[in-house]
Motif scaffolding. Sequence first.
Motif, PDB file in Angstrom:
ATOM      1  N   TYR A 187      -2.817  -4.615   5.727  1.00  0.00           N
ATOM      2  CA  TYR A 187      -1.932  -3.448   5.820  1.00  0.00           C
ATOM      3  C   TYR A 187      -0.783  -3.659   6.795  1.00  0.00           C
ATOM      4  O   TYR A 187       0.220  -2.963   6.736  1.00  0.00           O
ATOM      5  CB  TYR A 187      -2.732  -2.169   6.112  1.00  0.00           C
ATOM      6  N   VAL A 197       2.070  -4.669   4.759  1.00  0.00           N
ATOM      7  CA  VAL A 197       2.651  -3.670   3.856  1.00  0.00           C
ATOM      8  C   VAL A 197       4.001  -3.223   4.389  1.00  0.00           C
ATOM      9  O   VAL A 197       4.126  -2.837   5.548  1.00  0.00           O
ATOM     10  CB  VAL A 197       1.716  -2.449   3.702  1.00  0.00           C
ATOM     11  N   GLU A 198       5.010  -3.284   3.533  1.00  0.00           N
ATOM     12  CA  GLU A 198       6.354  -2.990   4.009  1.00  0.00           C
ATOM     13  C   GLU A 198       6.747  -1.538   3.771  1.00  0.00           C
ATOM     14  O   GLU A 198       7.403  -0.926   4.603  1.00  0.00           O
ATOM     15  CB  GLU A 198       7.352  -3.918   3.326  1.00  0.00           C
ATOM     16  N   VAL A 199       6.360  -1.013   2.635  1.00  0.00           N
ATOM     17  CA  VAL A 199       6.646   0.393   2.342  1.00  0.00           C
ATOM     18  C   VAL A 199       5.366   1.034   1.819  1.00  0.00           C
ATOM     19  O   VAL A 199       4.716   0.496   0.932  1.00  0.00           O
ATOM     20  CB  VAL A 199       7.761   0.542   1.279  1.00  0.00           C
ATOM     21  N   LEU A 200       4.997   2.164   2.417  1.00  0.00           N
ATOM     22  CA  LEU A 200       3.771   2.852   2.024  1.00  0.00           C
ATOM     23  C   LEU A 200       4.173   4.134   1.302  1.00  0.00           C
ATOM     24  O   LEU A 200       4.245   5.187   1.918  1.00  0.00           O
ATOM     25  CB  LEU A 200       2.957   3.145   3.278  1.00  0.00           C
ATOM     26  N   ASP A 201       4.449   4.041   0.010  1.00  0.00           N
ATOM     27  CA  ASP A 201       4.921   5.223  -0.712  1.00  0.00           C
ATOM     28  C   ASP A 201       3.798   6.240  -0.842  1.00  0.00           C
ATOM     29  O   ASP A 201       2.627   5.915  -0.692  1.00  0.00           O
ATOM     30  CB  ASP A 201       5.418   4.815  -2.098  1.00  0.00           C
ATOM     31  N   THR A 221       9.687   1.075  -5.813  1.00  0.00           N
ATOM     32  CA  THR A 221      10.104   0.318  -4.646  1.00  0.00           C
ATOM     33  C   THR A 221      10.084  -1.178  -4.949  1.00  0.00           C
ATOM     34  O   THR A 221      11.006  -1.919  -4.614  1.00  0.00           O
ATOM     35  CB  THR A 221       9.173   0.617  -3.466  1.00  0.00           C
ATOM     36  N   ILE A 252      11.842  -4.755  -3.196  1.00  0.00           N
ATOM     37  CA  ILE A 252      11.243  -4.985  -1.886  1.00  0.00           C
ATOM     38  C   ILE A 252       9.819  -5.480  -2.085  1.00  0.00           C
ATOM     39  O   ILE A 252       9.107  -4.992  -2.961  1.00  0.00           O
ATOM     40  CB  ILE A 252      11.275  -3.687  -1.064  1.00  0.00           C
TER      41      ILE A 252
END
Lengths: 288, 348, 277
Positions: free
Chosen positions: B200, B203-207, B216, B222
């Motif tokens: 985690y 993880v770059e973006v947590l939508d 994303t 990304i």
Amino acid sequence: MEKLTIEQTVVTSKQKIGNTTLKEPWLIRLILTTISLLFLLIFLVLPLVTIFITAFKKGLDVYIASITEPDALSAIKLTLLVAVIAVPINTLFGIAAAWAITKFNFRGKNLLTTLIDLPFAVSPVIAGLVFILLFGAEGLFGDLLSNYNVQIIFSLPGIILASLFVTVPFVARELIPLMQTQGTQEEEASISLGAGALTTFLKVTLPNIKWGLLYGVILCNARVMGEFGAVSVVSGHIRGLTNTMPLHIEVLYNEYQFSAAFAVASLMSLLALFTIIIKNIIEWRTKQ
Amino acid sequence: MKKTKKLAAFLAASSLAMVISGCSSSEQNSSGSTTNKSINLLNVSYDPTRELYEEFNKSFIKEWKDETGQTVKIQQSHGGSGKQGRAVIDGLKADVVTLALAYDIDEIAANRNLINKDWQEELPDHSSPYTSTIVFLVRKGNPKSIHDWNDLVKKGVSVITPNPKTSGGARWNYLAAWGYADRKYQGDQAKIKDFMKKLYNNVEVLDSGARGSTTTFTERQIGDVLIAWENEAYLSLKELGEDKFEIITPSLSILAEPPVAVVDKNAKAKGTEKVAKAYLEYLYTDEGQEIAAKNYYRPRNEKILEKYKDHFPNLDLIKIDDFGGWQKAQKEHFSDGGTFDSIYTPKN
Amino acid sequence: MTTTFFHKKRLTVLPGFKLSIGFTLLYLSILILLPLSMLFWNTMQLSWHDFIKIISDSRVVASYKLTFGTSFLAAIINVFFGTIIAWVLVRYDFVGKKLMDGLVDLPFALPTAVAGIALTALYAPNGWIGNLFPFKIAFTPIGIIIALTFIGLPFVVRTVQPVLQNFSTESEEASASLGANRWKTFIKVIFPELIPAILTGFTLAFSRALGEYGSVVFIAGNMPMKTEITPLLIMTKLEQYDYPGATAIAIVLLISSFMILLIMNIIQWLANRKYSV
């Protein structure tokens, strides 16, 4: 918001005739204008352009198809219906509140003004949530409503209530500062000359506030149509039934139909631009 | 002065009456369904099933018309699984729910007897007519050479997955990764947690939802790898370009069983019990299973699974029961203070 | 109503006080106070201890910092540029001024989700603006500030603009004839008059930004401790069927906004009183 136009022309003509000391050096004016234009370009124009470019990416056919398919049409209808009901109610409220606040002196005025402003500051998520807590099946009136088989949340009344909540301040906010500067003398004169209350309001007050009122109505309408967060919580997202235009846009976007999503979005932006044009036309006409 | 008070009350009352008048009109909409002519069914579902139920509904409407002569109209509502479950609890009049996890239907069942407590026994295969699993979507050519879960924790690999707190699908992702680590470290809790933390941290973006993550990864470009439902991965290949992405199946994953149930109380009130039950049972027929398979859900029916086996490679699948069921998994991993929270809790 | 509050103090011949105040109060009570009181009602299911624990959780506190910080910065940006834009719109003439004037309202009219999607597309690393920068804009706090600036701009412009429009040039002329240069005139004569309007605009933009959800979730990246805003945490609690937890955080947000607005209105009122005396 639009002040008396006569006053405005007086000001500008004064500036033109008047001494040059009232103007900034041209360089400063150029810089300030450029800054403004650049800021608006980056923050407002480019997003708008993105919307339109994406909307027409797949051609005019797809554009027209996506705004005329049944789900889109029912979303447009629902949005218009909500606006037709919610805007007049909040306009009436705005006039009453502004009248009470600006024409009379009473204790607790600050508190009242703050209360009117409050929906500006309430997170849309909360605005939707409170109506669920009130009218949801588990809410305060849940049992009562289900006994009479009345559905508020996840149908039209819920959407209208959420829209009303979010747009309470718009008309009142426009009228209060305007009516404050105008004072009460004109109305008092009219009353003491024997005119009735309604006549005084229609003949004296209304002409003075009509621009502010119109502007408030336009903004209120725009916000009602565009509200997403609060309506999303209370709508239930039933396709073709309780999806408003902003919700429909989200649905399309989530279906990877980016062009269709932005087509509907561009329709909403056009709506916004359209109201702005109307506003300008009315302004120009009265100036003549 | 009394008059003005009355007038004020009248004005306020009439403006609210306008709102209520809106509700009587909408009420007619739903009560009109009890007539024998046509019947309305509301299916409250989660995000990735839009395409599946669009096709399935058409097929069922035809089938029902042929069999009973009755026209059935099916309304769809889609959203995050938890959000949809909450809406049903709060009074969204769903006849059937088709959600991402059993936990969400359990929650509905725990409220006002909306659904029978033993709903999972009412239909075959734990009331889940189709299954899916969790796979990886990577960029064409697999530039970071990602083949299994342990490749995701490597330095410099950027991972996209939604937030397990807000997305049902993301919980399957999380548990699949946990299952892999559990096997790799033979149940050593500290090492598993360390693995999850590394994962985690990449993880770059947590939508907030599965579809948001897909956008994303595909549109914003990304991340190197998207952890996704198998059906979502295939759908994004189909919708957004087979030349841009490829699907990687890890050595081990989880058997995701999206469940379905009739919302008994609503169906009873609306008189739609029969059609609601038939609707869900139709999911288990050959036609229903075929439509599920075509939309990249793994059918329960062996024969149809065999027919579409190109899409559904065999892999080692753990089950939610390995975590002691959803109630336990939810509490241990995703509730406040669970293992997912501890990943993001800074050490003091 | 009680006799002290909402009671007319000075006698005026104007009619309709009872009617208008009655309607206003009744309407606000039903539409705003009653619904909002539900937040307190639901939170009361929690013990005081649990309430404090929820609202002071480290992740929640991190989200307050982010939400308040980005909202504040966005409001400051809006005050600076919004005042310039209002000035330019009122005082200068140029081609396309009307269009520019109209555009300012766009953030009011555009659905927040659409705004969020469009801004994310622009500022993502592969977007038109995003690829001009060597560092990431979308999915960082900068992205959040951009979305909040977008949302709040009209509040500042539309409160400063009418004041400037109504501003009599006489005092400016007087100042100029007394030998003050333009900059001095602006700082000593014009700016003080604008302060109340700027303050209103700032407060409205700030408190609006605190609660914004629709546009921010797209551009924020939503990483816990880093780019997770408070309204998102409320949503998170709701998804977990945790109503008391959600309303507890909602109350913190609501009270903050209310206090900010109240302070602004009192300042306004004090300023107005200074004039009328």
